[in-house]
Scaffold this motif. Structure first.
Motif, PDB file in Angstrom:
ATOM      1  N   LEU A 221      12.761  -4.233  -0.595  1.00 34.22           N
ATOM      2  CA  LEU A 221      11.389  -4.590  -0.082  1.00 34.22           C
ATOM      3  C   LEU A 221      11.392  -4.144   1.376  1.00 34.22           C
ATOM      4  O   LEU A 221      10.136  -3.662   1.911  1.00 34.22           O
ATOM      5  CB  LEU A 221      11.365  -6.044  -0.022  1.00 34.22           C
ATOM      6  N   GLN A 222      12.559  -4.190   1.921  1.00 35.45           N
ATOM      7  CA  GLN A 222      12.537  -3.245   3.511  1.00 35.45           C
ATOM      8  C   GLN A 222      13.474  -2.178   3.123  1.00 35.45           C
ATOM      9  O   GLN A 222      14.468  -2.242   2.868  1.00 35.45           O
ATOM     10  CB  GLN A 222      13.223  -4.535   4.234  1.00 35.45           C
ATOM     11  N   VAL A 223      12.861  -1.171   3.597  1.00 35.75           N
ATOM     12  CA  VAL A 223      13.739   0.237   3.405  1.00 35.75           C
ATOM     13  C   VAL A 223      15.031   0.069   4.431  1.00 35.75           C
ATOM     14  O   VAL A 223      14.875  -0.323   5.657  1.00 35.75           O
ATOM     15  CB  VAL A 223      12.773   1.402   3.887  1.00 35.75           C
ATOM     16  N   PRO A 224      16.267   0.091   3.942  1.00 39.19           N
ATOM     17  CA  PRO A 224      17.358  -0.009   4.596  1.00 39.19           C
ATOM     18  C   PRO A 224      17.366   1.213   5.880  1.00 39.19           C
ATOM     19  O   PRO A 224      17.119   2.039   5.512  1.00 39.19           O
ATOM     20  CB  PRO A 224      18.486   0.414   3.660  1.00 39.19           C
ATOM     21  N   ARG A 225      17.613   0.663   7.016  1.00 38.94           N
ATOM     22  CA  ARG A 225      17.424   1.395   8.252  1.00 38.94           C
ATOM     23  C   ARG A 225      19.109   1.712   8.370  1.00 38.94           C
ATOM     24  O   ARG A 225      19.562   0.724   9.073  1.00 38.94           O
ATOM     25  CB  ARG A 225      16.682   1.039   9.379  1.00 38.94           C
ATOM     26  N   ILE A 226      19.712   2.847   8.357  1.00 40.07           N
ATOM     27  CA  ILE A 226      20.842   3.023   8.460  1.00 40.07           C
ATOM     28  C   ILE A 226      21.194   4.314   9.837  1.00 40.07           C
ATOM     29  O   ILE A 226      20.457   5.072   9.666  1.00 40.07           O
ATOM     30  CB  ILE A 226      21.686   3.683   7.003  1.00 40.07           C
ATOM     31  N   ASP A 227      22.065   3.682  10.517  1.00 40.18           N
ATOM     32  CA  ASP A 227      22.364   4.372  11.826  1.00 40.18           C
ATOM     33  C   ASP A 227      23.438   5.648  11.161  1.00 40.18           C
ATOM     34  O   ASP A 227      24.352   5.442  10.784  1.00 40.18           O
ATOM     35  CB  ASP A 227      23.011   3.656  13.000  1.00 40.18           C
ATOM     36  N   PRO A 228      22.871   6.903  11.032  1.00 42.53           N
ATOM     37  CA  PRO A 228      23.691   7.856  10.785  1.00 42.53           C
ATOM     38  C   PRO A 228      25.115   8.015  11.206  1.00 42.53           C
ATOM     39  O   PRO A 228      25.956   8.326  10.821  1.00 42.53           O
ATOM     40  CB  PRO A 228      23.010   9.113  10.685  1.00 42.53           C
ATOM     41  N   ALA A 229      25.002   7.460  12.711  1.00 48.12           N
ATOM     42  CA  ALA A 229      26.402   7.577  13.456  1.00 48.12           C
ATOM     43  C   ALA A 229      27.309   6.547  12.775  1.00 48.12           C
ATOM     44  O   ALA A 229      28.742   6.787  12.949  1.00 48.12           O
ATOM     45  CB  ALA A 229      26.100   7.277  14.936  1.00 48.12           C
ATOM     46  N   THR A 230      26.911   5.576  12.187  1.00 48.44           N
ATOM     47  CA  THR A 230      27.681   4.549  11.672  1.00 48.44           C
ATOM     48  C   THR A 230      27.980   4.637  10.109  1.00 48.44           C
ATOM     49  O   THR A 230      28.767   3.879   9.813  1.00 48.44           O
ATOM     50  CB  THR A 230      27.449   3.136  12.125  1.00 48.44           C
ATOM     51  N   TRP A 231      27.243   5.543   9.633  1.00 49.11           N
ATOM     52  CA  TRP A 231      27.222   5.618   7.987  1.00 49.11           C
ATOM     53  C   TRP A 231      28.610   5.941   7.611  1.00 49.11           C
ATOM     54  O   TRP A 231      29.099   7.007   8.357  1.00 49.11           O
ATOM     55  CB  TRP A 231      26.140   6.542   7.546  1.00 49.11           C
TER      56      TRP A 231
END
Ligand SMILES: Nc1nc2c(c(=O)[nH]1)N[C@H]1C(S)=C(S)[C@@H](COP(=O)(O)O)O[C@H]1N2
Ligand SMILES: [Mo]
Length: 496
Positions: A221-231
């Motif tokens: 419902l909420q697009v996951p917001r992932i910080d690529p630096a921590t992915w």
């Protein structure tokens, strides 16, 4: 209702500032998605398509309004039952937030705030209402005070919710990271797209689906917001060696380009939950080779950041097809709603068993030991894409002039390829369509046929495809549940 609006609006603002996963409305909506039976999910997708999420949020908000109205009446007639109802609704919201993947106790703050603000304002409003004599004129001072408080509460709620949308901090950070990120060049370019692969026919779906038009299906419902630096992506489970890789490491690997059609098991015959894109990514088989799966393993349960899972046969991820961890889509970083920063793309399998967006883990396991998200909700554990074809031109119910009429569409049999497409008018003979050039067996293929349209009146156009292995598309109509629709696409048209 004004009290609820004030509470829920404040919670939206608090969620935006403090705890992005804490919106009570979105958390309850997400819980509804997880609890909804397969038939209900199908019904909603059939009725509303990609607008399903907007509809859900509206339904949850309406539900909150109904509960709020009930709480108001009860608090007036039989205090403190109204406040008890607010507390129960608040507890449900807290439970919904905490039942999400990757949420901590702190994320429940907005829901608690919503409960407190609603309960306090409810108490204030009901107290004022009680002071108003029954039948008092609209201009009576107590009545006016009540209306002023109610109006102020509602306005506060709306303003706070709007403010929350504007300043949503987590959202902006991820969007900025995505905007800064330039896609590396492909070390291995994809098979060139032959000039004859795209027919120039108005109304025919473009050979490559632009990102903005690509269908979107997911439970988020909420697009996951992932910080690529921590992915990071972890390969775990039945492997000799667990592997963990970060975003920068992934980008430093020789990335490969490939054009692959992606489709949803919920795509009805003739439906539009299908798209074709050029993806940039790294072969999953090469990462799995580093981890060395143990003998006996037959499945990879991929998991997204928000806890969604897909079960993909290990064999499909280790054979030579272009199963990739994708970072690019049509020359751009993955759009947020299509899985940024990393998703899986696996030719030949429906999305629900292969195309994990926002992927963070590949758990090597067995089909008899683990089940994926949709498998526990009535869909099959394995989902190869079925041979199918669609008519794009003319449109359903089109009026066409007598004489030559171009009939065109797309056909797909992923990882096998299309041998031929035929068109039937009413119950007549099958006519061979002309196939556009293929990009590869993993992409859909355009086709066209010129129909000498006559006589005047209603006609039915029907299409069927034959795959490269000689399998003729079945005319038996089956629903999308449990493993994808079958049947031939037909459309009514009228010849003038
Ligand atoms: N994390 C996550 N990945 C997911 C899903 C999901 O709900 N969550 N849905 C899957 C389904 S059912 C399909 S059909 C494809 C759709 O991908 P798209 O939205 O990029 O078209 O994503 C798959 N990946
Ligand atoms: Mo899907």
């Amino acid at each position: 209702m004004a009290a609820a609006l004030a509470g829920l609006g404040t919670a939206e603002l608090a969620a935006a500032v403090l705890a992005p996963a804490g919106s009570p409305i979105l958390a309850v909506g997400a819980l509804v998605i997880d609890l909804a039976p397969a038939w209900l999910k199908e019904l909603v997708i059939t009725l509303f398509g990609t607008a399903d999420k907007v509809v859900l949020v509206i339904c949850v908000a309406l539900g909150a309004v109904v509960v709020a109205a009930a709480a108001g009446v009860l608090e007036y007639r039989r205090p403190p039952i109204g406040r008890v109802l607010v507390a129960v609704a608040g507890a449900l919201a807290v439970f919904a937030v905490l039942s999400r993947e990757n949420t901590a106790t702190f994320d429940a703050t907005p829901a608690v705030l919503a409960m407190v603000v609603s309960a306090v304002l409810l108490t204030v409003l009901i107290t004022q209402l009680r002071r108003t004599p029954v039948g008092a004129a609209a201009s009576a001072p107590d009545r006016r005070r009540f209306l002023a408080w109610a109006g102020a509460g509602a306005a506060l709620g709306v303003l706070a919710a709007a403010g929350g949308q504007l300043i949503s901090a987590g959202v902006r950070a991820t969007d900025a990271a995505r905007a800064r990120f330039t896609l590396p060049a492909a070390a291995v370019p994809g098979a060139p797209i032959p000039a004859g692969a795209e027919l120039d026919i108005p109304g025919l779906a473009p050979l490559i689906t632009p990102n903005t038009e690509f269908y979107r299906i997911d439970t988020a419902l909420q697009v996951p917001r992932i910080d690529p630096a921590t992915w990071t992506l972890k390969i775990t489970g039945m492997v000799e060696e667990e592997v963990e890789i970060g975003f920068a490491e992934l980008l430093a690997l020789p990335l490969e380009e490939s054009t692959t059609t992606l489709t949803c098991v919920s795509n009805a015959v003739g439906g539009d939950l299908i798209g074709n894109a050029t993806w940039l990514g790294y072969p999953i088989r090469l990462l799995l080779a580093q981890a060395r799966p143990l003998s006996g393993a037959d499945m990879v349960l991929s998991r997204s950041e928000d806890g969604w899972t897909a079960s993909t046969p290990l064999e499909v991820l280790t054979d030579d097809r272009n199963a990739i961890l994708a970072v690019g889509m049509n020359g751009e970083p993955l759009p947020l709603e299509h899985g940024y920063p990393v998703r899986m793309v696996v030719p030949g399998l429906y999305g629900y068993v292969s195309a994990t967006k926002w992927v963070v883990e590949l758990n090597v396991t067995r089909f008899d030991q683990a089940a994926a998200y949709w498998t526990t909700r009535g869909w099959t554990a394995q989902g190869p894409v079925k041979l199918s074809a669609r008519i794009d031109v003319p449109r359903r119910n089109a009026d066409v002039a007598a004489g030559p009429v171009t009939v065109a569409g797309v056909a797909w049999s992923q990882h096998v390829g299309i041998r031929s497409v035929q068109v039937q008018v009413d119950d007549g003979a099958w006519n061979d369509a002309t196939l556009a050039d293929a990009i590869s067996a993993d992409t859909w293929r355009q086709w066209s046929w010129v129909w000498p349209a006559a006589p005047a009146g209603r006609h039915t156009l029907r299409v069927r495809a034959t795959d490269a292995a000689g399998l003729v598309q079945t005319s038996v109509r089956r629903d999308v549940i449990p493993d994808g629709a079958t049947g031939l696409h037909d459309i009514p048209v009228t010849v003038a």
